[in-house]
Design a protein around this motif. Structure first.
Motif, short mmCIF file in Angstrom:
data_model
loop_
_atom_site.label_atom_id
_atom_site.label_comp_id
_atom_site.label_asym_id
_atom_site.label_seq_id
_atom_site.Cartn_x
_atom_site.Cartn_y
_atom_site.Cartn_z
N GLY A 632 2.50 -7.07 16.84
CA GLY A 632 2.94 -8.48 16.69
C GLY A 632 1.88 -9.32 16.00
O GLY A 632 1.88 -10.52 16.20
N ARG A 633 0.58 -8.77 16.03
CA ARG A 633 -0.85 -9.44 15.34
C ARG A 633 -0.36 -9.79 13.74
O ARG A 633 0.07 -8.98 13.10
CB ARG A 633 -1.63 -8.56 15.76
N LEU A 634 -0.54 -11.11 13.71
CA LEU A 634 -0.75 -11.54 12.30
C LEU A 634 -1.86 -10.94 11.55
O LEU A 634 -2.94 -11.91 11.64
CB LEU A 634 -0.33 -13.13 12.47
N GLN A 635 -1.73 -10.12 10.82
CA GLN A 635 -2.85 -9.47 10.24
C GLN A 635 -2.98 -10.07 8.82
O GLN A 635 -4.14 -10.21 8.33
CB GLN A 635 -2.56 -7.94 9.79
N VAL A 636 -1.80 -10.61 7.97
CA VAL A 636 -2.02 -11.35 7.06
C VAL A 636 -1.43 -12.72 7.23
O VAL A 636 -0.38 -12.83 7.55
CB VAL A 636 -1.14 -10.83 5.86
N PRO A 637 -2.48 -13.86 7.11
CA PRO A 637 -2.13 -15.15 7.47
C PRO A 637 -0.90 -15.64 6.55
O PRO A 637 -0.64 -15.12 5.41
CB PRO A 637 -3.38 -15.99 7.23
N LEU A 638 -0.38 -16.65 6.99
CA LEU A 638 0.77 -17.41 6.07
C LEU A 638 0.09 -18.13 5.06
O LEU A 638 0.34 -19.36 4.93
CB LEU A 638 1.41 -18.41 6.99
N ASP A 639 -0.35 -17.47 4.03
CA ASP A 639 -1.08 -18.07 2.92
C ASP A 639 -0.29 -17.68 1.58
O ASP A 639 -0.96 -17.82 0.51
CB ASP A 639 -2.50 -17.62 2.88
N TYR A 640 0.78 -17.06 1.62
CA TYR A 640 1.35 -16.62 0.35
C TYR A 640 2.84 -17.04 0.30
O TYR A 640 3.38 -17.53 1.04
CB TYR A 640 1.51 -15.20 0.41
N GLN A 641 3.13 -17.60 -1.01
CA GLN A 641 4.43 -17.94 -1.36
C GLN A 641 5.61 -16.74 -1.43
O GLN A 641 6.72 -17.11 -1.62
CB GLN A 641 4.51 -18.45 -2.52
N GLN A 642 4.95 -15.62 -1.50
CA GLN A 642 5.86 -14.28 -1.53
C GLN A 642 4.88 -13.05 -1.12
O GLN A 642 3.73 -12.86 -1.79
CB GLN A 642 6.53 -14.34 -2.83
N ILE A 643 5.81 -12.15 -0.36
CA ILE A 643 5.05 -10.67 0.05
C ILE A 643 6.37 -10.00 -0.04
O ILE A 643 7.27 -10.10 0.82
CB ILE A 643 4.33 -10.89 1.36
N ASN A 644 6.01 -8.84 -0.66
CA ASN A 644 7.07 -7.65 -0.75
C ASN A 644 6.79 -6.73 0.15
O ASN A 644 5.83 -6.84 0.97
CB ASN A 644 6.96 -7.18 -2.38
N ALA A 645 7.69 -5.78 0.54
CA ALA A 645 7.63 -4.85 1.54
C ALA A 645 6.29 -3.92 1.42
O ALA A 645 5.94 -3.56 0.16
CB ALA A 645 8.78 -3.83 1.24
N PHE A 646 5.61 -3.77 2.46
CA PHE A 646 4.43 -2.91 2.37
C PHE A 646 4.81 -1.67 2.05
O PHE A 646 5.80 -0.91 2.45
CB PHE A 646 3.72 -3.12 3.58
N GLN A 647 3.87 -1.05 1.07
CA GLN A 647 3.98 0.49 0.43
C GLN A 647 3.08 1.29 1.51
O GLN A 647 2.37 0.61 2.60
CB GLN A 647 3.39 0.81 -0.89
N THR A 648 2.75 2.22 1.29
CA THR A 648 1.83 2.96 2.21
C THR A 648 0.33 2.39 2.55
O THR A 648 -0.07 2.44 3.51
CB THR A 648 1.48 4.49 1.58
N ARG A 649 -0.13 1.56 1.39
CA ARG A 649 -1.34 1.13 1.63
C ARG A 649 -1.39 -0.48 1.33
O ARG A 649 -1.95 -1.24 1.98
CB ARG A 649 -2.51 1.70 0.78
N TYR A 650 -0.52 -0.88 0.47
CA TYR A 650 -0.57 -2.30 0.05
C TYR A 650 0.79 -2.67 -0.15
O TYR A 650 1.60 -2.05 -0.16
CB TYR A 650 -1.47 -2.38 -1.57
N ALA A 651 0.62 -4.22 -0.46
CA ALA A 651 2.00 -4.86 -0.80
C ALA A 651 1.65 -5.64 -1.81
O ALA A 651 0.47 -6.33 -2.07
CB ALA A 651 2.29 -5.79 0.61
N ALA A 652 2.38 -6.03 -2.53
CA ALA A 652 2.34 -6.90 -3.80
C ALA A 652 2.64 -8.28 -3.34
O ALA A 652 3.81 -8.65 -2.52
CB ALA A 652 3.44 -6.50 -5.00
N ALA A 653 1.91 -9.32 -3.59
CA ALA A 653 2.18 -10.82 -3.08
C ALA A 653 1.75 -11.71 -4.05
O ALA A 653 1.06 -11.52 -5.25
CB ALA A 653 1.14 -10.86 -1.90
N ILE A 654 2.27 -12.99 -3.94
CA ILE A 654 1.84 -14.14 -4.58
C ILE A 654 1.18 -15.18 -3.89
O ILE A 654 1.79 -15.47 -2.77
CB ILE A 654 3.09 -14.72 -5.50
N ARG A 655 0.12 -15.70 -4.17
CA ARG A 655 -0.79 -16.55 -3.32
C ARG A 655 0.20 -18.09 -3.42
O ARG A 655 0.89 -18.20 -4.34
CB ARG A 655 -2.11 -16.77 -3.71
#
Length: 716
Positions: A632-655
């Motif tokens: 439940g820890r917020l590892q990625v802060p609420l700084d993005y207008q879009q985040i897609n489902a995480f893959q094994t290592r990374y997620a595609a996002a838009i700042r």
């Protein structure tokens, strides 16, 4: 490519050499002491060989000798007109090709006779099929398990021509006879063989149990393998064989060989990964060795001596015998090796040339004492009356149990059950007034009387003799116990699926109509979920069911117990050890539960929450997005207008404020790579198969494709 070098008379070999001199100027030969022109006129010559000299009159015998002397002398003079060239390896470095993907051939890995014999001896499970008729039967061998072995015993261009000879025939009724006694056609000799795809006929219609089989085949007793490349262009073996790489480059290679006259060559060009490049064709030339030319000189002198001895030989038959003895001696003197030049074209320049020199093929046989019938032993067998074109059933002795009356009879997945096809009248004018009607029926134990079954198709054979059956096309399905001949589930369901001993289907009579609701049952007919759901999905040992009005979804175990708390709607699926996302239908608050339905102590002060994907769940508040981990820890802060489902290592996002500029972020919020302005994405959950399509900055009409780890995949 493979090249077979047959045994030829030396004169024939040397006549080919004249073509070599004319067509390939860089292969030349020398020999001192070539004879002067004999000076014979046309009237002094009788063209021909030695095979019919014994039938010629004495004056014509001398003319024939003149012709042989002149022909041999002209060959020697042609060879003497050229001198031995010094050959050295020419390497071209020009790169060619149009950028198209290269084609490859199968890498040649041959079997020797001994290896093939050992491999054949280990083969088990050869089988055959038998078609039974009123007046005989037809047997067809299934030799697919031998195909890979025959391929190893052959060359790429010439498959083996193995033949099969039936021997001892053993029948289901316990009797035995030889194929020679039961062959159907008197034209077939007892020692005739059959190709693997041929069928052989028997004069009896008794079902076979097994067949003894002899296989006749040819194989190579031994081979030598030689590898040539630019660093090792010459190889000479201890038996005098020699191999010289004379040119390499520009998608081609040239090789000069001295190999046994009866051998077969297989030549392949390999790339740096050891793959055999596709060959676009090759040319080959044969030319004489020094021993061949020396033997031809001796033959020329022997012809002159024979002409001088004509008076002593007295008869034309004696002359022919003398020349035949000379020819045999000449062939022995010429030596065992033959010189060959090969030019190969490939789709790319090979890194090395691999040459297999195969010894002359030899004949072999192997016996398979028991080749079994595909059809297991039965009480009765389908048979065809070819004259009436109707099917019936016979016993093990070939006697009719049910006389032919059906247009077709087909076996089924159910023991002692068959689909029977009969002709009936039809009102359809396009059918010619006749149509086929099918009926499914079975033989009860100990009976030879067919009993009709209330279904037409067996869709799937399940465990414990259970069958998923269908009444008719688009008709209802049921579960049928074939062992006890009873329905476990009646034929009142459509759109069934059976997974992990769970039967899911909806009530109805037609698959092409939307009627009824879905339920779930165990394979012994017990209700797991009643038929009151718009859909049910079985996944990882759990059942996810949508309500009839599709307003909510619940998850159940295979005993029918609901796992999600009362009043909470299921979102997503349990995947591995990740918790399941649920939402309170009244307050819209989110929570995560474990597989026992217990709510986890994960605080979710967000108005948007997505299911976990690869250990991270996207969360959002007031249009800004981040991601939490399994604790439940917020590892990625609420700084993005879009985040897609995480893959094994990374997620595609838009700042936030980033428009369409896509970046890859890690699970600890580090920006790994800026991909660019995206046009579309394919982002599966709990996977690493995402694809991101971004505009090509150098061409707005094109876009670039990246994988889940940010690696460039292709232009599109």
């Amino acid at each position: 490519m493979n090249i077979t070098q047959p045994r030829l008379r030396l004169l024939s070999i040397l006549s080919v050499a004249l073509l070599v001199v004319g067509c390939a100027a860089y292969y030349v030969f020398s020999h001192s002491g070539a004879p002067a022109d004999e000076g014979f006129g046309a009237g002094e010559l009788n063209e021909g060989g030695i095979e019919d000299i014994g039938a010629l009159a004495p004056p014509e015998v001398e003319k024939r000798l003149n012709y042989l002397i002149q022909d041999t002398g002209e060959t020697l003079r042609s060879l003497a007109r050229v001198s031995e060239a010094q050959l050295s390896l020419a390497v071209e470095t020009t790169e060619t090709g149009d950028g198209q993907p290269l084609q490859y051939e199968s890498l040649f890995v041959p079997f020797t006779s001994a290896q093939l014999k050992a491999a054949l001896a280990s083969v088990q499970g050869l089988r055959f099929t038998q078609r039974l008729y009123a007046d005989g039967s037809e047997v067809r061998l299934d030799t697919e398990s031998l195909d890979s072995l025959w391929k190893r015993a052959a060359t790429p261009d010439e498959p083996t021509a193995e033949q099969y000879l039936p021997q001892r025939l053993r029948f289901r009724d316990g009797s035995e006879q030889t194929f020679a006694d039961l062959k159907a056609s008197p034209k077939v000799e007892a020692d005739d063989t059959f190709a693997s795809d041929d069928a052989f006929e028997l004069s009896v219609n008794k079902p076979l149990a097994s067949v003894g089989l002899t296989v006749v085949y040819r194989s190579y007793p031994a081979f030598r393998k030689v590898v040539l490349d630019k660093d090792h262009p010459n190889v000479t073996l201890d038996d005098g064989q020699s191999f010289r790489l004379t040119a390499l480059g520009n998608d081609s290679a040239s090789v000069r060989l001295s190999t046994p006259k009866m051998s077969t060559l297989v030549v392949q060009g390999l790339d740096d990964a050891g793959r055999a490049l596709y060959s676009n064709g090759h040319n080959s030339w044969a030319f004489p060795s020094d021993g061949d030319i020396a033997a031809l000189h001796d033959y020329y002198n022997a012809l002159l001596q024979t002409k001088g001895d004509l008076k002593q030989l007295k008869t034309s038959q004696a002359v022919q015998q003398q020349l035949e003895r000379l020819g045999e001696a000449l062939a022995a003197q010429a030596g065992p090796l033959k010189n060959t030049e090969l030019d190969y074209q490939f789709e790319a320049t090979p890194q090395r040339i691999v040459i297999h020199v195969l010894d002359p093929m030899e004949d072999n046989t192997i016996a398979f004492t028991q080749v079994d019938n595909v059809l297991a032993g039965q009480t009765r067998y389908i048979a065809l009356d070819r004259s009436a074109e109707r099917y019936g059933f016979i016993d093990q002795a070939g006697q009719w149990l049910i006389k032919p009356r059906w247009v077709q009879v087909q076996d089924s997945l159910m023991a002692d059950a068959y689909t029977l096809f009969s002709e009936e009248k039809s009102s359809d004018p396009e059918s010619g007034g006749r149509a086929l009607r099918s009926q499914f029926a079975y033989f009860p134990a100990g009976s030879n009387k067919l009993v009709d079954l209330p279904f037409e198709y067996i869709t799937e054979a399940l465990s414990n003799s259970l069958l998923l059956v269908e009444r008719e096309t688009n008709g209802p399905y049921g579960l049928y116990d074939a062992r006890n001949h009873r329905f476990v589930l009646p034929m009142k369901f459509v759109n069934p699926t059976v997974t992990d001993n769970v039967f899911i289907a909806r009530l109805g009579t037609r698959t092409d109509l939307m009627e009824g609701l879905y339920g779930a049952y165990s394979l012994d007919g017990k209700i797991i979920l009643p038929t009151q759901f718009s859909g049910i999905e079985h996944s990882d040992g759990l059942l996810y069911a949508s309500s009839a009005d599709r307003s909510r979804q619940d998850v159940f175990d295979l005993a029918g117990k609901r796992i999600n708390p009362q009043g909470y709607n299921v979102i997503g699926r349990f995947v591995g050890q990740q918790p399941l996302l649920v939402q309170d239908t009244k307050s819209s608050k989110f929570a995560f539960i474990d597989r026992q339905g217990e709510r986890l102590a994960i605080k979710l002060p967000y108005d948007e929450v997505e299911p976990f994907s690869n250990g991270m769940a996207v969360v959002g508040r007031d249009g800004s997005y981040g991601a939490i981990d399994l604790a439940g820890r917020l590892q990625v802060p609420l700084d993005y207008q879009q985040i897609n489902a995480f893959q094994t290592r990374y997620a595609a996002a838009i700042r936030a404020g980033g428009g369409t500029s896509l970046v890859l972020i890690s699970q600890d919020s580090k920006v790994i790579k800026e991909l660019g302005s995206y046009t579309s994405m394919k982002v599966p959950e709990n996977s690493n198969d995402a694809r991101y399509y971004v505009r090509d900055p150098n061409n707005s009409d094109e876009y670039l494709v990246y994988d889940a780890d940010g690696n460039f995949v292709q232009n599109d």
